[in-house]
Enzyme design. Sequence first.
Site, PDB file in Angstrom:
ATOM      1  CG  ASN D  29      25.889  26.950 -74.680  1.00 21.22           C
ATOM      2  OD1 ASN D  29      26.552  27.517 -73.827  1.00 21.22           O
ATOM      3  ND2 ASN D  29      24.834  26.217 -74.390  1.00 21.22           N
ATOM      4  CB  SER D  45      18.467  27.384 -79.566  1.00 18.04           C
ATOM      5  OG  SER D  45      17.960  26.309 -78.831  1.00 18.04           O
ATOM      6  N   GLY D  46      20.069  24.764 -81.039  1.00 18.10           N
ATOM      7  CA  GLY D  46      19.700  23.590 -81.827  1.00 18.10           C
ATOM      8  C   GLY D  46      20.171  23.537 -83.259  1.00 18.10           C
ATOM      9  CB  SER D  75      17.655  27.691 -73.876  1.00 16.84           C
ATOM     10  OG  SER D  75      18.375  26.515 -73.607  1.00 16.84           O
ATOM     11  CG  HIS D  95      26.971  24.654 -70.713  1.00 15.16           C
ATOM     12  ND1 HIS D  95      27.302  23.915 -69.593  1.00 15.16           N
ATOM     13  CD2 HIS D  95      25.721  24.250 -71.073  1.00 15.16           C
ATOM     14  CE1 HIS D  95      26.298  23.112 -69.298  1.00 15.16           C
ATOM     15  NE2 HIS D  95      25.337  23.287 -70.173  1.00 15.16           N
ATOM     16  CG  HIS D  97      25.636  18.431 -71.155  1.00 14.01           C
ATOM     17  ND1 HIS D  97      24.344  17.991 -71.062  1.00 14.01           N
ATOM     18  CD2 HIS D  97      25.580  19.758 -70.877  1.00 14.01           C
ATOM     19  CE1 HIS D  97      23.535  19.007 -70.769  1.00 14.01           C
ATOM     20  NE2 HIS D  97      24.264  20.085 -70.657  1.00 14.01           N
ATOM     21  CG  ASP D 120      50.540  23.285 -65.012  1.00 11.89           C
ATOM     22  OD1 ASP D 120      51.362  23.869 -64.289  1.00 11.89           O
ATOM     23  OD2 ASP D 120      50.810  22.254 -65.670  1.00 11.89           O
ATOM     24  CG  HIS D 169      23.397  21.603 -65.888  1.00  9.98           C
ATOM     25  ND1 HIS D 169      22.493  22.641 -65.969  1.00  9.98           N
ATOM     26  CD2 HIS D 169      23.796  21.355 -67.147  1.00  9.98           C
ATOM     27  CE1 HIS D 169      22.352  22.984 -67.238  1.00  9.98           C
ATOM     28  NE2 HIS D 169      23.136  22.225 -67.962  1.00  9.98           N
ATOM     29  CE1 TYR D 227      56.296  25.970 -66.660  1.00  6.95           C
ATOM     30  CE2 TYR D 227      55.082  25.097 -68.510  1.00  6.95           C
ATOM     31  CZ  TYR D 227      55.826  24.892 -67.379  1.00  6.95           C
ATOM     32  OH  TYR D 227      56.097  23.619 -66.967  1.00  6.95           O
TER      33      TYR D 227
END
Lengths: 238, 238, 238, 238
Positions: D29, D45-46, D75, D95, D97, D120, D169, D227
Site C-alpha cells: 500500500n 483494503s483488498g 489495515s 509498504h 512485501h 546514494d 514483516h 547531481y
Amino acid sequence: MLLQGLREQVLEANLELVRRGLVLYTFGNASGISRPDGLVVIKPSGVPYEKMTPELLVITDIEGKIVEGDLKPSSDLATHLVLYKAFPAIGGIAHTHSEYATAWAQARRPIPCFGTTHADYFHGPVPVTAAMSDHEISGEYEENTGHVIVRALQEFDAAGTPGILVANHGPFTWGPDPGMAAHHAAILESLARMAYFTLGIHAAAQPVGSALHDKHYLRKHGKNAYYGQGKDKDKDNQ
Amino acid sequence: MLLQGLREQVLEANLELVRRGLVLYTFGNASGISRPDGLVVIKPSGVPYEKMTPELLVITDIEGKIVEGDLKPSSDLATHLVLYKAFPAIGGIAHTHSEYATAWAQARRPIPCFGTTHADYFHGPVPVTAAMSDHEISGEYEENTGHVIVRALQEFDAAGTPGILVANHGPFTWGPDPGMAAHHAAILESLARMAYFTLGIHAAAQPVGSALHDKHYLRKHGKNAYYGQGKDKDKDNQ
Amino acid sequence: MLLQGLREQVLEANLELVRRGLVLYTFGNASGISRPDGLVVIKPSGVPYEKMTPELLVITDIEGKIVEGDLKPSSDLATHLVLYKAFPAIGGIAHTHSEYATAWAQARRPIPCFGTTHADYFHGPVPVTAAMSDHEISGEYEENTGHVIVRALQEFDAAGTPGILVANHGPFTWGPDPGMAAHHAAILESLARMAYFTLGIHAAAQPVGSALHDKHYLRKHGKNAYYGQGKDKDKDNQ
Amino acid sequence: MLLQGLREQVLEANLELVRRGLVLYTFGNASGISRPDGLVVIKPSGVPYEKMTPELLVITDIEGKIVEGDLKPSSDLATHLVLYKAFPAIGGIAHTHSEYATAWAQARRPIPCFGTTHADYFHGPVPVTAAMSDHEISGEYEENTGHVIVRALQEFDAAGTPGILVANHGPFTWGPDPGMAAHHAAILESLARMAYFTLGIHAAAQPVGSALHDKHYLRKHGKNAYYGQGKDKDKDNQ
C-alpha cells in the site's frame, strides 16, 4: 455439457498457474469439485495451456470414472481424489513444480514461518511429507501420493495448512474453490523464495513467535478476521 | 531449396531457445538431421535470431561440407556432427549457455537427481564431461568437444540421458527431433536451477532413490509409459 | 547539430542498457567519442531513458567543456574522459549498476574465468580496482575514479579486458564503439551471474586452464579469429 | 471530491509498486498526506490494483477517521498515521512485501552499505526494527508497528534514512511525496538484492568507508548536491 461454471473456474485456475510463472510447458494441474454432484473437473493430460478450453476439461466421479470428456485426465487425478475425500472443506486443488517450492520439497525440509507473509496464510510451517516407500511407489503411486499427504497433515492444523510439499516431488495446494487453490500455489512459491533468501542472509534465522504468527493468521482467518472489505478475505493482504 | 520442412523445424527450435530465455545475443544453436538424406540443417554463425529465416539456415553433409547456403554454419557444427554419427536415434541437437546449467558445467559437477521433475526426463544424473586436454583443445577443438561428450556417455544410460554438461563450457541437449532438443534445453535449465536452490536449502541433500527415479522415468518413457494422450509422450508432465 | 550519427549510436547504447535490464530509473550512462573531432557525446544527467532523444545528449570536448547541449552531462563524464585519454582504441564507454556485477564490485572480488563464455570476451579475470583513498574521494572524485581504473588495468592485458569493476561501486565497460560498450555491459552481467552460481554450487571451483582460455578468446579476437561471418566478430558466439 | 491531485499521486505510487514487481496480488500500500488539510489519502483494503481508481482511495483525518470514501482503508493505515505524526517532513509512505527486502527483515539483519548505490540513498545501513513484544502484538498491533519504527529511527540519522525493515514483516519507505516513497521502495529492493549477492560472493564483505559513503550521499542530498538537472535531485543517479 455438465458443470459449465465449475469448468470455467477450473480453466481459470489452470491459467493462473501459467500467469504466475508456476508451470513450464504442460506441467502442473488444477481441479475443482462439485460436492452436491460428487463430480470432479480436472485438466486433461498433456494438453498445452494455450489450447485449453472449458470443453477439453475432463469430468470424473469421486472414484475417477470418466463421466464426461474425450481426453485422459491428468495422471495426478488419483492424488486429487484422495484429498477431496479426506478433506470435505476443500473445493479446489492445484499442483505445480514451481521452482523454489520444489527445491524445498527436494531438500525435504519444511518451510519455517520466518515472517508475516507466511503467517497470513499458513498457521504453521509448510509441511513436507515423508518419503514414499518402495512399496507405495510400485503400487498405486498417484493414489499413494494422496495418502502420504493425508498422513502428513494429521500432525498439523490441517485447516490452517492450505498446501504441502510432497518429498522429492513438489507442492500441492488447495482452497475453498479452484481459484483459491491456484492463489495458494502462487503464495507458497513466494514464501518458498523468501525463506530461501532468509537462510542465505542468516543461516540460523528463527521462525516468528506464536504471538505474531497467531495475530497475522487470525486477523485474516476465522470469525474475528478484520482484513479486506468483508468478502474474499483470504485474498486480502494490505 | 532442400529440406523445407526440416529447415522450419530447426528455425523453430532456435527460436524456442530465445523464447525460453536460454540464449543471449547470438549465443547458442540448434540443428536437425535428415537421416535418409544424410544432411544436417544448422543455424548460421553470428546471425541475430530475430533476422533468421528458414532460407538463411545452412545445410551440410555429415562430414560438414556445405551443400546449400551462403553463410558459414555455426562453428559448433563439428560437435553436432560427432553426436549425430555416434547416436543414430538423435534427430536434433541444441546448445546453449543457459546460466544455471552453465554454472553446473563451470563447477564441473553433475546435477544430482533431487526430484521427480528431473526423473521425468533423465534416467540418472545430468553428466558432466571430463575437462579437455591441452592437446584436444589445440587440435580440432569443436570436433573434440563432440568426442569428449561421447566418451562421457559411455558411462551412462545414453538412451535415458537427453543432455550433458561440457566441462567449463555449457549444456548440449538432443532428442528425436529439433523441437525436442530445444525442449530438453529448457527442461535442463529448470532442473539446474532447482538443484542449485536445493543445495542452498540443504547442502547435504540426497538424490532420490531408484524406485522413485524409475517410476517417474518409466511412466513417461518406454513401452509401459502411461502419461499424456498417447502421443508426444515426452512433452507431457502433469 | 553536431555528430548526428554518433548521437544516434550513443542513444541506442543507452537504450540497450535499459532493454537488457542493466539499469534502474536514470542510473547508468553510455558515451561515445569522435576521435577526429576530439568530441564526446554523453547522456545528460537525470533524464529518464524513455524521454531521451539524440538532441538531448550532450557534446563536450575531451576536457569536459560543453560544446553543444542545454543539459548538464552525466556526472560520470570525468571518468569517461580519463578512459578515453588513456586508451586510444576505445570508442565507447558504458557504466551501469547491474546487480550481479555490482555485487562482485561490492565484495571487492575479481570475477574468475570459470568458463568459455567468459573466455570468449575477457582474456583474464574481470578485474576489480583498488578502493579509493579518502584523498581521492574528497578531491576530484569522478576523475579519480577514472585514474583508479587506469591503474588497475596496468596489471592486466588491457586490450583483452573490455570492462572492470570499480570497488564498492559497479562496472564500467568499453569497446570500439558505444554499441559494443553496451554489449559488453550485458555480457559482463551474465558472466557475473554465472560465476556467482558457480561458487554457490562449488565454493572451490577453479578457473579454466590457459589452453581453453586462449582457445576461446583467440578464436573470436585477433588475426586468426574464425567466428561469425567475417564481420562484427565480437558479437558472435555460437 | 477532496484532494483530486493527491489522490492521483497516491494511485500512481500504488501502481508504481506493481510495475516494479514489489507486490503480489493486493499486498502492499501507498499513501500521501496533505499537511495543510491534515488529511491522508490511502489505498483501500483488498482491492485489486488493476481496478483501483482515484475515486476508490480513502481519505481519513490524522486520527484515522474516514472523511471521504465508501471502502475500508488499508489495515496498515494506523502505521502510516504514526509515521506522519512523528516525521513532519514526510509526504508519502509505501509498504511492500518485496522479496529480498522482506528476507532481510525476516533474517532480522540491517542491510549494510556495501556500495555507492546504497550510499546514494541511505546515509547509513537500512535499519531493522526490534521484534515487537507480545503485549505490542496483542494490543493495537498496526499502531504499535508505527511506534517500533519510530523508536528504531531514534538511533539513526532519520533524515538520511528513507526506509526501514520491520522485523519479520517487511519494508516501509517514505519520501517528500507518494511517488518518492514508491521510488524508495524500488531502490530498497535493489539494494537488498545486491547486498544478498555480495554476501554470497564474500561472506565477510565490509561496508564502505565513511568518506565514500558521505561523498555519494552528499553529492545527491543537501545544499551542496550537484547531481541531476537541478530538480528532482533524489531521482537522479548517473
